[in-house]
Scaffold this motif. Structure first.
Motif, PDB file in Angstrom:
ATOM      1  N   ARG A   1       0.839  -1.204   0.000  1.00  0.00           N
ATOM      2  CA  ARG A   1       0.000   0.000   0.000  1.00  0.00           C
ATOM      3  C   ARG A   1       0.873   1.252   0.000  1.00  0.00           C
ATOM      4  O   ARG A   1       0.604   2.207  -0.724  1.00  0.00           O
ATOM      5  CB  ARG A   1      -0.946  -0.003   1.205  1.00  0.00           C
ATOM      6  CG  ARG A   1      -2.084  -1.012   1.051  1.00  0.00           C
ATOM      7  CD  ARG A   1      -2.877  -1.179   2.306  1.00  0.00           C
ATOM      8  NE  ARG A   1      -3.759  -0.028   2.530  1.00  0.00           N
ATOM      9  CZ  ARG A   1      -4.766  -0.037   3.388  1.00  0.00           C
ATOM     10  NH1 ARG A   1      -5.030  -1.128   4.095  1.00  0.00           N
ATOM     11  NH2 ARG A   1      -5.520   1.026   3.551  1.00  0.00           N
ATOM     12  N   GLU A   2       1.916   1.225   0.813  1.00  0.00           N
ATOM     13  CA  GLU A   2       2.818   2.370   0.851  1.00  0.00           C
ATOM     14  C   GLU A   2       3.555   2.516  -0.477  1.00  0.00           C
ATOM     15  O   GLU A   2       3.736   3.620  -0.986  1.00  0.00           O
ATOM     16  CB  GLU A   2       3.803   2.253   2.008  1.00  0.00           C
ATOM     17  CG  GLU A   2       4.664   3.484   2.159  1.00  0.00           C
ATOM     18  CD  GLU A   2       5.470   3.501   3.443  1.00  0.00           C
ATOM     19  OE1 GLU A   2       6.124   4.527   3.679  1.00  0.00           O
ATOM     20  OE2 GLU A   2       5.457   2.518   4.192  1.00  0.00           O
TER      21      GLU A   2
ATOM     22  N   GLU B   1       0.174   5.202  -0.984  1.00  0.00           N
ATOM     23  CA  GLU B   1      -0.637   5.519   0.193  1.00  0.00           C
ATOM     24  C   GLU B   1       0.301   5.834   1.357  1.00  0.00           C
ATOM     25  O   GLU B   1       1.239   5.094   1.618  1.00  0.00           O
ATOM     26  CB  GLU B   1      -1.540   4.341   0.551  1.00  0.00           C
ATOM     27  CG  GLU B   1      -2.467   4.616   1.714  1.00  0.00           C
ATOM     28  CD  GLU B   1      -3.391   3.448   2.009  1.00  0.00           C
ATOM     29  OE1 GLU B   1      -3.787   3.325   3.179  1.00  0.00           O
ATOM     30  OE2 GLU B   1      -3.702   2.660   1.099  1.00  0.00           O
ATOM     31  N   LYS B   2       0.018   6.922   2.033  1.00  0.00           N
ATOM     32  CA  LYS B   2       0.856   7.302   3.176  1.00  0.00           C
ATOM     33  C   LYS B   2       0.547   6.376   4.353  1.00  0.00           C
ATOM     34  O   LYS B   2      -0.588   6.287   4.802  1.00  0.00           O
ATOM     35  CB  LYS B   2       0.566   8.758   3.564  1.00  0.00           C
ATOM     36  CG  LYS B   2       1.339   9.238   4.769  1.00  0.00           C
ATOM     37  CD  LYS B   2       2.804   9.422   4.461  1.00  0.00           C
ATOM     38  CE  LYS B   2       3.503  10.044   5.653  1.00  0.00           C
ATOM     39  NZ  LYS B   2       4.671   9.361   6.062  1.00  0.00           N
ATOM     40  N   VAL B   3       1.553   5.644   4.795  1.00  0.00           N
ATOM     41  CA  VAL B   3       1.421   4.783   5.968  1.00  0.00           C
ATOM     42  C   VAL B   3       2.204   5.455   7.083  1.00  0.00           C
ATOM     43  O   VAL B   3       3.428   5.550   7.021  1.00  0.00           O
ATOM     44  CB  VAL B   3       1.948   3.355   5.709  1.00  0.00           C
ATOM     45  CG1 VAL B   3       1.864   2.510   6.962  1.00  0.00           C
ATOM     46  CG2 VAL B   3       1.180   2.702   4.561  1.00  0.00           C
ATOM     47  N   GLU B   4       1.483   5.957   8.052  1.00  0.00           N
ATOM     48  CA  GLU B   4       2.121   6.702   9.124  1.00  0.00           C
ATOM     49  C   GLU B   4       2.829   5.755  10.094  1.00  0.00           C
ATOM     50  O   GLU B   4       2.269   4.744  10.511  1.00  0.00           O
ATOM     51  CB  GLU B   4       1.087   7.528   9.879  1.00  0.00           C
ATOM     52  CG  GLU B   4       1.724   8.567  10.755  1.00  0.00           C
ATOM     53  CD  GLU B   4       0.774   9.713  11.034  1.00  0.00           C
ATOM     54  OE1 GLU B   4       0.848  10.221  12.144  1.00  0.00           O
ATOM     55  OE2 GLU B   4      -0.014  10.065  10.151  1.00  0.00           O
TER      56      GLU B   4
END
Length: 109
Positions: free
Chosen positions: A60-61, A65-68
């Protein structure tokens, strides 16, 4: 699925794997190597689920997508790494218990 749910999925399955490898070790200490193998196999499945879940999060990253980064995410990563390491170590310990068991059986003849 929310990031927190994914993270908890990693933690749960890595924890399940750790529990199974320690159960396997207990069976090996009791010379029940068949049951130990069953537990190791179950642990492998749990590690597989956790690892696949981790890979999905990484993907996903990679897809943008930003994965915090969070303490919870770091904890999940630590849990998975520890489960994988302990599984390998305990598999080797079970092999040692098998050798000890074989030697004790030879000596008792």
């Amino acid at each position: 699925m929310y990031i927190e749910e994914i993270i908890f999925k990693i933690i749960v399955h890595a924890g399940n794997a750790r529990a199974k490898v320690y159960e396997a070790l207990k069976h090996a200490q009791e010379s029940d190597f068949e049951k130990a193998k069953e537990c190791i196999d179950e642990a492998g499945k749990e590690v597989g689920i956790a690892h696949k879940t981790q890979t999905e999060l990484i993907q996903r990253e990679a897809d943008g997508e930003k994965v915090e980064m969070s303490v919870l995410f770091v904890h999940a990563q630590d849990h998975l790494m520890t489960a994988i390491a302990e599984k390998g170590l305990i598999e080797n310990m079970i092999d040692l218990y098998k050798r000890i068991d074989q030697l004790e059986r030879r000596e008792s003849l």
